[in-house]
Write a protein that holds these residues in place. Structure first.
Motif, PDB file in Angstrom:
ATOM      1  N   LEU A 215       0.827  -1.207   0.000  1.00  0.00           N
ATOM      2  CA  LEU A 215       0.000   0.000   0.000  1.00  0.00           C
ATOM      3  C   LEU A 215       0.861   1.258   0.000  1.00  0.00           C
ATOM      4  O   LEU A 215       0.529   2.250  -0.654  1.00  0.00           O
ATOM      5  CB  LEU A 215      -0.928  -0.001   1.219  1.00  0.00           C
ATOM      6  N   THR A 216       1.961   1.228   0.733  1.00  0.00           N
ATOM      7  CA  THR A 216       2.875   2.374   0.741  1.00  0.00           C
ATOM      8  C   THR A 216       3.444   2.609  -0.644  1.00  0.00           C
ATOM      9  O   THR A 216       3.523   3.755  -1.118  1.00  0.00           O
ATOM     10  CB  THR A 216       4.016   2.142   1.748  1.00  0.00           C
ATOM     11  N   GLU A 217       3.819   1.524  -1.317  1.00  0.00           N
ATOM     12  CA  GLU A 217       4.342   1.678  -2.675  1.00  0.00           C
ATOM     13  C   GLU A 217       3.281   2.229  -3.620  1.00  0.00           C
ATOM     14  O   GLU A 217       3.551   3.128  -4.427  1.00  0.00           O
ATOM     15  CB  GLU A 217       4.861   0.352  -3.219  1.00  0.00           C
ATOM     16  N   LEU A 218       2.068   1.713  -3.530  1.00  0.00           N
ATOM     17  CA  LEU A 218       0.994   2.198  -4.403  1.00  0.00           C
ATOM     18  C   LEU A 218       0.720   3.677  -4.164  1.00  0.00           C
ATOM     19  O   LEU A 218       0.458   4.433  -5.100  1.00  0.00           O
ATOM     20  CB  LEU A 218      -0.281   1.388  -4.160  1.00  0.00           C
ATOM     21  N   ALA A 219       0.751   4.095  -2.911  1.00  0.00           N
ATOM     22  CA  ALA A 219       0.448   5.488  -2.577  1.00  0.00           C
ATOM     23  C   ALA A 219       1.554   6.441  -3.013  1.00  0.00           C
ATOM     24  O   ALA A 219       1.277   7.574  -3.442  1.00  0.00           O
ATOM     25  CB  ALA A 219       0.207   5.627  -1.078  1.00  0.00           C
ATOM     26  N   GLN A 220       2.812   5.999  -2.931  1.00  0.00           N
ATOM     27  CA  GLN A 220       3.925   6.916  -3.134  1.00  0.00           C
ATOM     28  C   GLN A 220       4.604   6.768  -4.497  1.00  0.00           C
ATOM     29  O   GLN A 220       5.130   7.745  -5.027  1.00  0.00           O
ATOM     30  CB  GLN A 220       4.961   6.716  -2.028  1.00  0.00           C
ATOM     31  N   ARG A 221       4.582   5.572  -5.064  1.00  0.00           N
ATOM     32  CA  ARG A 221       5.257   5.346  -6.345  1.00  0.00           C
ATOM     33  C   ARG A 221       4.481   5.958  -7.497  1.00  0.00           C
ATOM     34  O   ARG A 221       5.057   6.468  -8.465  1.00  0.00           O
ATOM     35  CB  ARG A 221       5.434   3.850  -6.560  1.00  0.00           C
ATOM     36  N   TYR A 222       3.161   5.912  -7.419  1.00  0.00           N
ATOM     37  CA  TYR A 222       2.312   6.433  -8.499  1.00  0.00           C
ATOM     38  C   TYR A 222       1.563   7.668  -7.979  1.00  0.00           C
ATOM     39  O   TYR A 222       0.386   7.601  -7.661  1.00  0.00           O
ATOM     40  CB  TYR A 222       1.331   5.352  -8.951  1.00  0.00           C
ATOM     41  N   ARG A 223       2.258   8.786  -7.904  1.00  0.00           N
ATOM     42  CA  ARG A 223       1.709   9.961  -7.225  1.00  0.00           C
ATOM     43  C   ARG A 223       0.586  10.645  -8.002  1.00  0.00           C
ATOM     44  O   ARG A 223      -0.172  11.430  -7.437  1.00  0.00           O
ATOM     45  CB  ARG A 223       2.827  10.960  -6.923  1.00  0.00           C
ATOM     46  N   ASP A 224       0.489  10.373  -9.311  1.00  0.00           N
ATOM     47  CA  ASP A 224      -0.600  10.966 -10.093  1.00  0.00           C
ATOM     48  C   ASP A 224      -1.796  10.032 -10.171  1.00  0.00           C
ATOM     49  O   ASP A 224      -2.765  10.301 -10.866  1.00  0.00           O
ATOM     50  CB  ASP A 224      -0.123  11.307 -11.505  1.00  0.00           C
ATOM     51  N   ARG A 225      -1.740   8.921  -9.440  1.00  0.00           N
ATOM     52  CA  ARG A 225      -2.718   7.856  -9.612  1.00  0.00           C
ATOM     53  C   ARG A 225      -3.615   7.702  -8.383  1.00  0.00           C
ATOM     54  O   ARG A 225      -3.152   7.671  -7.268  1.00  0.00           O
ATOM     55  CB  ARG A 225      -1.996   6.526  -9.884  1.00  0.00           C
ATOM     56  N   ILE A 226      -4.925   7.603  -8.656  1.00  0.00           N
ATOM     57  CA  ILE A 226      -5.882   7.215  -7.620  1.00  0.00           C
ATOM     58  C   ILE A 226      -5.954   5.694  -7.592  1.00  0.00           C
ATOM     59  O   ILE A 226      -6.059   5.047  -8.636  1.00  0.00           O
ATOM     60  CB  ILE A 226      -7.282   7.797  -7.920  1.00  0.00           C
ATOM     61  N   VAL A 227      -5.893   5.106  -6.406  1.00  0.00           N
ATOM     62  CA  VAL A 227      -6.001   3.658  -6.260  1.00  0.00           C
ATOM     63  C   VAL A 227      -7.325   3.358  -5.560  1.00  0.00           C
ATOM     64  O   VAL A 227      -7.527   3.744  -4.408  1.00  0.00           O
ATOM     65  CB  VAL A 227      -4.828   3.074  -5.457  1.00  0.00           C
ATOM     66  N   ILE A 228      -8.238   2.688  -6.262  1.00  0.00           N
ATOM     67  CA  ILE A 228      -9.566   2.371  -5.740  1.00  0.00           C
ATOM     68  C   ILE A 228      -9.621   0.896  -5.378  1.00  0.00           C
ATOM     69  O   ILE A 228      -9.326   0.028  -6.208  1.00  0.00           O
ATOM     70  CB  ILE A 228     -10.657   2.702  -6.772  1.00  0.00           C
ATOM     71  N   PHE A 229      -9.991   0.613  -4.136  1.00  0.00           N
ATOM     72  CA  PHE A 229     -10.121  -0.764  -3.667  1.00  0.00           C
ATOM     73  C   PHE A 229     -11.602  -1.118  -3.558  1.00  0.00           C
ATOM     74  O   PHE A 229     -12.329  -0.507  -2.770  1.00  0.00           O
ATOM     75  CB  PHE A 229      -9.454  -0.930  -2.298  1.00  0.00           C
ATOM     76  N   ASP A 230     -12.024  -2.083  -4.359  1.00  0.00           N
ATOM     77  CA  ASP A 230     -13.386  -2.611  -4.229  1.00  0.00           C
ATOM     78  C   ASP A 230     -13.334  -3.685  -3.145  1.00  0.00           C
ATOM     79  O   ASP A 230     -12.884  -4.797  -3.378  1.00  0.00           O
ATOM     80  CB  ASP A 230     -13.854  -3.199  -5.564  1.00  0.00           C
TER      81      ASP A 230
END
Length: 300
Positions: A215-230
């Motif tokens: 989750l830390t990588e998803l939040a910080q590596r892709y800074r222009d990206r929204i990550v939606i968890f269903d």
């Protein structure tokens, strides 16, 4: 009266004149503040490049049938300014502000979990619509993660095979990288991560340090990206509560004329650890002569 009770009481005051079909959606967002935590670091191994390439090649790209999605009531980029598209424009805007405006002080605001109290309230419908709407943004990309590991719905709705390496696989296998499980789509700014291989200890996996690192990588590596968890429903599984503690924002889908105030209150208690909780009032119709319009409203 507590913040949770005020949010639930506001839901109770809404009147709905007609029940909508399964694929309708309307919007009611309420914001509740609390706190959230996340850790850092991502495990990896440079000696398994062959394994990486094999997995990446297997993921490939999926083609999404936009006409089929449109018939299901999903927002698509090619079908113009529809009522449902306008509803999700209202929904996504405050979420995007919270995610990318540094003045909000929300940690990992680009990690958004969409959930519900019970099954059948329309959380996957809302997750996919929100992802499709954000994919139309000029400045942002979106990653849709199917975190309903027991009953994944994203492959069924988007019509692709669920038999792909996904979320649970990367938690278990230290040799896998996030890039190995990304599924590209025919929609330029939309990428997907599937639920992955089922596991009897899914709750413990989602609560693990490996999951926090991912989750830390998803939040910080892709800074222009929204990550939606269903995610799974809050009151039926423990996985959703574990995920909630690691999210920057949560969207709670509430079904009109079905979900009780007490149920909403109990669901909100389960996610008090998150910085921001928003409510979507789903499957409600407007009172209109034609009786076909969606009924939506937003509270900041």
């Amino acid at each position: 009266m507590s913040i949770i009770e005020r949010a639930a009481d506001r839901l109770g005051k809404k009147t709905v004149t007609e029940r909508a079909p399964q694929t309708s959606a309307s919007t009611h967002l309420d914001q509740v503040n609390s706190s959230a935590k996340a850790d850092e670091s991502m495990p990896g191994n440079e000696n398994e490049s062959v394994n990486f390439h094999a997995v990446s090649a297997a993921q490939k790209q999926i083609s999404i049938n936009l006409d089929r999605l449109h018939q299901l009531g999903i927002v698509t980029p090619q079908h113009g300014k529809t009522q449902i598209a306008e509803q999700f424009r209202l929904i996504k805007r405050p979420l995007l502000i919270n995610a990318f405006n540094q003045n909000t002080g929300i940690k990992n605001g680009n990690l958004i979990m969409v959930t519900s109290s019970l099954a059948g309230e329309g959380k996957s419908f809302c997750s996919i619509n929100l992802a499709m709407s954000i994919a139309m943004e000029r400045d942002h990309r979106v990653l849709l993660v199917d975190a309903d590991v027991a009953r994944p719905s994203v492959p069924r709705i988007l019509d692709f095979s669920p038999d792909k390496k996904g979320l649970l696989d990367i938690i278990l296998d230290d040799y896998l990288d996030v890039s190995d499980i990304l599924i590209k789509t025919s929609i330029e700014k939309l990428t997907i991560i599937s639920a992955g291989t089922r596991h009897p200890h899914a709750t413990e996996l989602l609560a693990s340090q490996n999951m926090r690192d991912i989750l830390t990588e998803l939040a910080q590596r892709y800074r222009d990206r929204i990550v939606i968890f269903d995610s799974p429903p809050l009151l039926l599984t423990s996985e959703a509560r574990v995920l909630a503690s690691q999210m920057g924002q949560i969207v709670l889908v509430v079904e009109a004329e079905r979900t009780t105030q007490q149920t909403v209150k109990e669901a909100l208690r389960q996610i008090e650890s998150c910085d921001v909780v928003n409510l979507i009032y789903n499957k409600a119709r407007a009172f209109s002569g034609a009786g076909t319009g969606y009924y939506g409203y937003y509270y900041s």
